[in-house]
Design a protein around this motif. Structure first.
Motif, PDB file in Angstrom:
ATOM      1  N   GLN A 201      49.489   0.895  48.482  1.00  0.00           N
ATOM      2  CA  GLN A 201      50.196   2.001  47.812  1.00  0.00           C
ATOM      3  C   GLN A 201      49.415   2.531  46.606  1.00  0.00           C
ATOM      4  O   GLN A 201      49.709   3.611  46.100  1.00  0.00           O
ATOM      5  N   GLY A 202      48.455   1.731  46.150  1.00  0.00           N
ATOM      6  CA  GLY A 202      47.585   2.170  45.062  1.00  0.00           C
ATOM      7  C   GLY A 202      46.320   1.340  45.148  1.00  0.00           C
ATOM      8  O   GLY A 202      46.366   0.198  45.623  1.00  0.00           O
ATOM      9  N   CYS A 203      45.193   1.924  44.735  1.00  0.00           N
ATOM     10  CA  CYS A 203      43.948   1.145  44.836  1.00  0.00           C
ATOM     11  C   CYS A 203      42.969   1.559  43.736  1.00  0.00           C
ATOM     12  O   CYS A 203      42.687   2.749  43.556  1.00  0.00           O
ATOM     13  N   PHE A 204      42.487   0.575  42.985  1.00  0.00           N
ATOM     14  CA  PHE A 204      41.403   0.787  42.023  1.00  0.00           C
ATOM     15  C   PHE A 204      40.095   0.621  42.794  1.00  0.00           C
ATOM     16  O   PHE A 204      39.918  -0.383  43.495  1.00  0.00           O
ATOM     17  N   VAL A 205      39.212   1.597  42.660  1.00  0.00           N
ATOM     18  CA  VAL A 205      37.987   1.602  43.469  1.00  0.00           C
ATOM     19  C   VAL A 205      36.767   1.504  42.550  1.00  0.00           C
ATOM     20  O   VAL A 205      36.685   2.210  41.544  1.00  0.00           O
ATOM     21  N   GLN A 206      35.843   0.615  42.905  1.00  0.00           N
ATOM     22  CA  GLN A 206      34.604   0.491  42.120  1.00  0.00           C
ATOM     23  C   GLN A 206      33.390   0.873  42.973  1.00  0.00           C
ATOM     24  O   GLN A 206      33.426   0.716  44.196  1.00  0.00           O
ATOM     25  N   ASP A 207      32.326   1.292  42.310  1.00  0.00           N
ATOM     26  CA  ASP A 207      31.032   1.576  42.952  1.00  0.00           C
ATOM     27  C   ASP A 207      31.178   2.521  44.139  1.00  0.00           C
ATOM     28  O   ASP A 207      30.698   2.235  45.231  1.00  0.00           O
ATOM     29  N   ASN A 208      31.869   3.619  43.913  1.00  0.00           N
ATOM     30  CA  ASN A 208      32.180   4.545  44.995  1.00  0.00           C
ATOM     31  C   ASN A 208      32.403   5.919  44.367  1.00  0.00           C
ATOM     32  O   ASN A 208      32.737   5.997  43.186  1.00  0.00           O
ATOM     33  N   PRO A 209      32.256   6.999  45.137  1.00  0.00           N
ATOM     34  CA  PRO A 209      32.617   8.312  44.575  1.00  0.00           C
ATOM     35  C   PRO A 209      34.089   8.392  44.148  1.00  0.00           C
ATOM     36  O   PRO A 209      34.452   9.163  43.275  1.00  0.00           O
ATOM     37  N   LEU A 210      34.943   7.599  44.792  1.00  0.00           N
ATOM     38  CA  LEU A 210      36.357   7.581  44.400  1.00  0.00           C
ATOM     39  C   LEU A 210      36.583   6.512  43.343  1.00  0.00           C
ATOM     40  O   LEU A 210      35.878   5.503  43.317  1.00  0.00           O
ATOM     41  N   ASP A 211      37.577   6.727  42.462  1.00  0.00           N
ATOM     42  CA  ASP A 211      37.919   5.595  41.589  1.00  0.00           C
ATOM     43  C   ASP A 211      39.393   5.214  41.642  1.00  0.00           C
ATOM     44  O   ASP A 211      39.798   4.195  41.114  1.00  0.00           O
ATOM     45  N   TRP A 212      40.206   6.006  42.379  1.00  0.00           N
ATOM     46  CA  TRP A 212      41.649   5.690  42.438  1.00  0.00           C
ATOM     47  C   TRP A 212      42.279   6.358  43.659  1.00  0.00           C
ATOM     48  O   TRP A 212      41.923   7.498  43.999  1.00  0.00           O
ATOM     49  N   LEU A 213      43.195   5.647  44.303  1.00  0.00           N
ATOM     50  CA  LEU A 213      43.992   6.195  45.406  1.00  0.00           C
ATOM     51  C   LEU A 213      45.452   5.853  45.158  1.00  0.00           C
ATOM     52  O   LEU A 213      45.748   4.746  44.709  1.00  0.00           O
ATOM     53  N   ALA A 214      46.347   6.773  45.489  1.00  0.00           N
ATOM     54  CA  ALA A 214      47.777   6.454  45.376  1.00  0.00           C
ATOM     55  C   ALA A 214      48.553   7.095  46.515  1.00  0.00           C
ATOM     56  O   ALA A 214      48.266   8.227  46.919  1.00  0.00           O
ATOM     57  N   ARG A 215      49.517   6.338  47.005  1.00  0.00           N
ATOM     58  CA  ARG A 215      50.417   6.859  48.040  1.00  0.00           C
ATOM     59  C   ARG A 215      51.585   7.466  47.289  1.00  0.00           C
ATOM     60  O   ARG A 215      52.427   6.748  46.733  1.00  0.00           O
ATOM     61  N   ASN A 216      51.625   8.810  47.259  1.00  0.00           N
ATOM     62  CA  ASN A 216      52.562   9.490  46.355  1.00  0.00           C
ATOM     63  C   ASN A 216      54.016   9.078  46.599  1.00  0.00           C
ATOM     64  O   ASN A 216      54.772   8.865  45.663  1.00  0.00           O
ATOM     65  N   ARG A 217      54.411   8.951  47.892  1.00  0.00           N
ATOM     66  CA  ARG A 217      55.833   8.694  48.123  1.00  0.00           C
ATOM     67  C   ARG A 217      56.234   7.232  47.917  1.00  0.00           C
ATOM     68  O   ARG A 217      57.397   6.882  48.109  1.00  0.00           O
ATOM     69  N   SER A 218      55.264   6.386  47.544  1.00  0.00           N
ATOM     70  CA  SER A 218      55.653   5.009  47.202  1.00  0.00           C
ATOM     71  C   SER A 218      56.239   4.963  45.789  1.00  0.00           C
ATOM     72  O   SER A 218      56.805   3.966  45.358  1.00  0.00           O
ATOM     73  N   LYS A 219      56.096   6.079  45.064  1.00  0.00           N
ATOM     74  CA  LYS A 219      56.688   6.141  43.724  1.00  0.00           C
ATOM     75  C   LYS A 219      58.195   6.390  43.869  1.00  0.00           C
ATOM     76  O   LYS A 219      58.616   7.088  44.793  1.00  0.00           O
ATOM     77  N   PRO A 220      58.989   5.853  42.952  1.00  0.00           N
ATOM     78  CA  PRO A 220      60.435   6.017  43.084  1.00  0.00           C
ATOM     79  C   PRO A 220      60.859   7.483  42.975  1.00  0.00           C
ATOM     80  O   PRO A 220      60.231   8.265  42.260  1.00  0.00           O
ATOM     81  N   GLY A 221      61.901   7.847  43.738  1.00  0.00           N
ATOM     82  CA  GLY A 221      62.511   9.179  43.618  1.00  0.00           C
ATOM     83  C   GLY A 221      61.821  10.282  44.391  1.00  0.00           C
ATOM     84  O   GLY A 221      62.263  11.414  44.361  1.00  0.00           O
ATOM     85  N   ARG A 222      60.716   9.963  45.105  1.00  0.00           N
ATOM     86  CA  ARG A 222      60.025  11.013  45.873  1.00  0.00           C
ATOM     87  C   ARG A 222      60.651  11.087  47.263  1.00  0.00           C
ATOM     88  O   ARG A 222      61.032  10.059  47.823  1.00  0.00           O
ATOM     89  N   ASP A 223      60.700  12.306  47.833  1.00  0.00           N
ATOM     90  CA  ASP A 223      61.285  12.397  49.185  1.00  0.00           C
ATOM     91  C   ASP A 223      60.441  13.319  50.066  1.00  0.00           C
ATOM     92  O   ASP A 223      60.952  14.200  50.736  1.00  0.00           O
TER      93      ASP A 223
END
Ligand code: FAD
Ligand code: NAI
Length: 328
Positions: A201-223
């Motif tokens: 649902q979330g990921c800290f990324v190292q040594d990569n062009p990306l540094d963060w990923l999040a699954r938006n609807r895993s946050k409370p109150g999203r539909d």
């Protein structure tokens, strides 16, 4: 006549200052170039629902901010987000659970600053291009050539590079702001009709062009109906690809995401890219806020402390406190 205080910027720093000044009995008037409040904490409306493309969550470490978050919690504008966190390093994805409490706005990040607006007087869609002094008071000029004022004092609550020209009447403060480097971030949202087969649902990324990923609807109150992921590129990658067309940014970051997420990633049903030019200060500072009490000019924002939501809110409080201490 009460001459109001002008606040430029309705991000969390500007609204934090506005609330503190109003609570102390001052009259304030807020200006923002955006269509709504929140700045880098705003959420973008899209075909996939409202997405948090800037600040993803925030932590509260300072006692005063912890108290403020408790208040937002009582009001119902924040909730804790407890994602299944991962860490990606050297090509290896591993679960990375921890005990940190992470807060998000409900039902989207922008709910927090929306709630802070209260009965404040705010002019949206108003980009201030000049702050200048008349015989006795301050005036603001906007991009349409309109004048606003008079104001007794001005609080500038915008990212440092945008604050610099507005601080022309306080050259010392302008010099400090000009010395703050702010780094960009490319953000991409990808929406999938079928949920991706990963518990992440979330990921800290190292040594990569990306540094963060999040699954938006895993946050409370999203539909949202789609399984939408928000990807953030590193400052380095974003700087190196600052003028890349959005389609190519999406394609490249989609590729990185597909490689690291550890499950099949189909073509996205929905995608968008957003470029944050002044996403974060290159380093932390301990200024709290900047003040020229003789002139009546103040500057605040995350760049005066830490490049985080908490730093921005504390900086707004600091600016208000200093301004109030300078009143006759
Ligand atoms: P801003 O939010 O930038 O507000 C400034 C406001 O001023 C804006 O609304 C803008 O429209 C307005 N403005 C600018 N110039 C003018 C002008 N000339 N006239 C009128 N209005 C003007 N922090 C965290 O704690 N956790 C995170 O997970 C996190 N992730 C982030 C991810 C990204 C991609 C980005 C960009 C930021 C992230 N942050 C995060 C940082 C956090 O969002 C900021 O520290 C915080 O929101 C800054 O608030 P601010 O009020 O100082 O500035
Ligand atoms: P935090 O405590 O969750 O994270 C701070 C840092 O610690 C993370 O960036 C990460 O490197 C590391 N970390 C924390 N928990 C981890 C875990 N479980 N596994 C692996 N690594 C972990 O939050 P804090 O201190 O409030 O920081 C805010 C976040 O906002 C940071 O991640 C920061 O990078 C991000 N941010 C992003 C910006 C952007 O432009 N992309 C701008 C400003 C902040």
């Amino acid at each position: 006549m009460t001459v109001p205080i002008a606040i430029i910027g309705a991000g969390i720093a500007g609204l934090s200052a506005a609330q503190a000044l109003q609570a102390a009995g001052q009259t304030v008037q807020v200006f923002d170039k955006g269509r709504g409040s929140g700045g880098r904490m705003a959420s973008k409306r899209s075909d996939a629902g409202a997405l948090d493309l800037g600040a993803q969550y925030f932590t509260a470490r300072d006692r005063r901010f912890v108290e403020q978050v408790r208040h937002w919690l009582d009001e119902g504008s924040v909730q804790a987000w407890k994602p299944q966190l991962y860490n990606y390093r050297d090509g290896v994805l591993t679960p990375s659970p921890d005990e940190q409490t992470r807060w998000v706005g409900i039902p989207r990040m922008s709910a927090i600053t929306r709630g802070m607006l209260g009965d404040l007087t705010v002019s949206f869609g108003c980009r201030i291009t000049e702050v200048f002094r008349g015989q006795q008071y301050w005036h603001l000029q906007d991009a349409d050539g309109c004048n606003h004022g008079p104001f007794s004092r001005v609080v500038i609550a915008v990212p440092a590079p945008q604050a610099t020209p507005l601080l022309a009447w306080a050259p010392k403060l302008a010099g400090i702001a000009a010395g703050v480097q702010m780094e960009p971030t490319w953000a991409v949202a990808l929406g999938f009709a079928e949920p991706l087969q990963t518990p992440m649902q979330g990921c800290f990324v190292q040594d990569n062009p990306l540094d963060w990923l999040a699954r938006n609807r895993s946050k409370p109150g999203r539909d949202e109906h789609l399984d939408t992921w928000v990807l953030h590129a590193t400052s380095d990658w974003s700087r190196q690809h600052i003028d890349l067309p959005k389609e190519q940014v999406i394609e490249q970051l989609w590729g990185e995401f597909a490689e690291l997420v550890g499950c099949v990633v189909p073509a996205a049903t929905f995608s968008l890219a957003h470029r944050w030019l002044y996403a974060r200060p290159a380093g932390n500072h301990e200024w709290g806020s900047l003040a020229d009490p003789d002139q009546g000019l103040y500057a605040c924002g995350d760049w005066c402390l830490s490049g985080r939501v908490e730093g921005a809110w504390l900086s707004g409080q600091d600016a208000a406190k200093r301004l109030l201490s300078h009143l006759d």
